[in-house]
Design a protein around this motif. Structure first.
Motif, short mmCIF file in Angstrom:
data_model
loop_
_atom_site.label_atom_id
_atom_site.label_comp_id
_atom_site.label_asym_id
_atom_site.label_seq_id
_atom_site.Cartn_x
_atom_site.Cartn_y
_atom_site.Cartn_z
N PRO A 1 0.82 -1.22 0.00
CA PRO A 1 0.00 0.00 0.00
C PRO A 1 0.85 1.27 0.00
N PRO A 2 0.24 2.42 -0.31
CA PRO A 2 0.95 3.69 -0.24
C PRO A 2 1.58 3.83 1.14
N GLY A 3 2.82 4.28 1.17
CA GLY A 3 3.48 4.54 2.45
C GLY A 3 4.00 3.32 3.18
N ALA A 4 3.89 2.13 2.59
CA ALA A 4 4.39 0.93 3.26
C ALA A 4 5.92 0.95 3.35
N GLY A 5 6.54 1.72 2.45
CA GLY A 5 8.01 1.83 2.50
C GLY A 5 8.69 1.21 1.29
N LYS A 6 7.99 1.12 0.16
CA LYS A 6 8.56 0.50 -1.05
C LYS A 6 9.80 1.29 -1.54
N LEU B 1 6.81 9.81 -12.93
CA LEU B 1 5.67 10.72 -13.20
C LEU B 1 5.88 12.08 -12.54
N ARG B 2 6.41 12.07 -11.29
CA ARG B 2 6.64 13.36 -10.60
C ARG B 2 7.70 14.20 -11.33
N GLU B 3 8.71 13.53 -11.90
CA GLU B 3 9.75 14.24 -12.66
C GLU B 3 9.13 14.89 -13.91
N ARG C 1 -3.45 15.34 -13.05
CA ARG C 1 -4.80 15.27 -12.45
C ARG C 1 -5.04 13.92 -11.76
N TYR C 2 -4.45 12.86 -12.31
CA TYR C 2 -4.62 11.55 -11.68
C TYR C 2 -3.81 11.48 -10.39
N VAL C 3 -2.55 11.90 -10.47
CA VAL C 3 -1.66 11.80 -9.31
C VAL C 3 -2.21 12.66 -8.17
N GLY D 1 5.98 0.46 -7.52
CA GLY D 1 4.78 1.20 -7.94
C GLY D 1 4.23 0.72 -9.27
N PHE D 2 4.83 -0.27 -9.84
CA PHE D 2 4.37 -0.89 -11.09
C PHE D 2 4.66 -2.38 -11.00
N PRO D 3 3.73 -3.27 -11.34
CA PRO D 3 2.38 -3.00 -11.80
C PRO D 3 1.44 -2.62 -10.65
N GLY E 1 3.96 12.33 7.60
CA GLY E 1 5.25 12.90 8.05
C GLY E 1 6.33 12.84 6.99
N ARG E 2 6.00 12.34 5.80
CA ARG E 2 7.05 12.21 4.76
C ARG E 2 7.46 13.57 4.21
N ARG E 3 8.74 13.75 3.97
CA ARG E 3 9.27 14.94 3.30
C ARG E 3 10.24 14.46 2.21
N ASN F 1 10.56 9.62 11.97
CA ASN F 1 11.28 8.34 11.81
C ASN F 1 12.67 8.50 11.19
N MET F 2 12.77 9.41 10.22
CA MET F 2 14.06 9.59 9.51
C MET F 2 14.26 11.07 9.22
N PRO F 3 14.45 11.88 10.28
CA PRO F 3 14.57 13.32 10.05
C PRO F 3 15.91 13.69 9.40
N ASN G 1 -8.24 8.21 -0.75
CA ASN G 1 -8.53 7.71 -2.11
C ASN G 1 -7.46 6.73 -2.58
N ARG G 2 -6.18 7.03 -2.28
CA ARG G 2 -5.09 6.12 -2.69
C ARG G 2 -5.25 4.76 -2.04
N MET G 3 -5.70 4.74 -0.78
CA MET G 3 -5.90 3.46 -0.09
C MET G 3 -7.05 2.67 -0.73
#
Ligand code: AP5
Length: 215
Positions: A8-13, A35-37, A51-53, A86-88, A127-129, A142-144, A171-173
């Protein structure tokens, strides 16, 4: 080695991929990062993906599969092995990936599925940055980073992803449960699935993954 990371999102992949890619000499391929790039550079693909992301929905299969096919066929590092992150994300993407890899004579060897509980996921995502310049991932607790808001690796500015807000995470979940979870069964049937407890801290998850892959 050719590995697919599921979870899932945020699991740490992404965190796990970064931690083990050098140990195993593998290319880390993250569709989210690609995609973010594209979005950052405001390319036509980035404009379409935005719009999807930003809503937490899935970018159309055809578009992301084309990106991955291109990467696998043209990046010489992929021939030595890869970690797919993140794929597939849909059954159709999994089936198409198998076809691409059969043609290239380099089928998936293992799928590592990271299991994490909902409260851990929410704490990690909120808390992700991320570094604006090099993409390094931190967590406020967790990892500052050593200096707040500044990347340890390149001195870049840290930001919060636009999809790491409560509404989009929900929504991502939902999308993960409906569209991505069925892939777990797909790889299980192929005898390629290994499940990891990703609630554990990052070093333990890394050790568990390496033990599973080398054992
Ligand atoms: P993507 O970027 O792939 O997002 P995701 O799957 O939701 O995964 P995340 O990046 O949020 O989490 P992660 O599991 O990598 O966690 P991380 O290691 O960062 O995709 C984004 C969007 O792009 C999608 O919503 C979709 O729109 C689109 N997209 C992408 N691929 C697509 C596809 N194939 N098809 C269609 N659309 C696609 O860790 C999270 C935080 O936790 C970090 O702060 C980290 O420091 C911390 N942390 C990690 N592990 C630990 C640990 N063990 N202990 C403590 N803290 C930890």
């Amino acid at each position: 080695m050719r590995i697919v990371l599921l979870g899932p999102p945020g699991a740490g992949k992404g965190t796990l991929a970064t931690a083990i890619k050098d140990n195993l000499g593998l290319l880390h391929i993250s569709t989210g990062d690609i995609l973010r790039e594209e979005m950052k550079n405001n390319t036509p693909l980035g404009q379409e993906a935005k719009r999807y992301v930003e809503s937490g929905g899935l970018v159309p299969d055809e578009l992301v599969t084309r990106l991955i096919k291109n990467k696998l066929e043209n990046d010489p590092k992929a021939k030595k092995g890869f970690l797919m992150d993140g794929f597939p994300r849909t059954l159709k993407q999994a089936q198409d990936l198998d076809k691409i890899l059969v043609d290239l004579k380099m089928p998936v060897e293992w799928t590592l599925c990271l299991e994490a509980s909902l409260d851990v996921i929410l704490q990690r995502l909120t808390g992700r940055r991320v570094c604006k310049s090099c993409g390094a991932v931190y967590h406020v607790k967790n990892m500052p980073s050593k200096k707040e808001g500044i990347c340890d690796k390149c001195g870049g500015v840290l930001y919060q992803r636009t999809d790491d807000n409560e509404a989009t995470i929900t929504n991502r979940m939902k999308v993960y449960t409906e569209s991505t979870k069925p892939i777990i069964e797909y790889y299980k049937t192929q005898g390629k699935l290994k499940v990891l407890n990703a609630d554990k801290e990052a070093q333990e998850v890394k050790e568990l993954a390496l033990k599973n892959l080398n054992g």
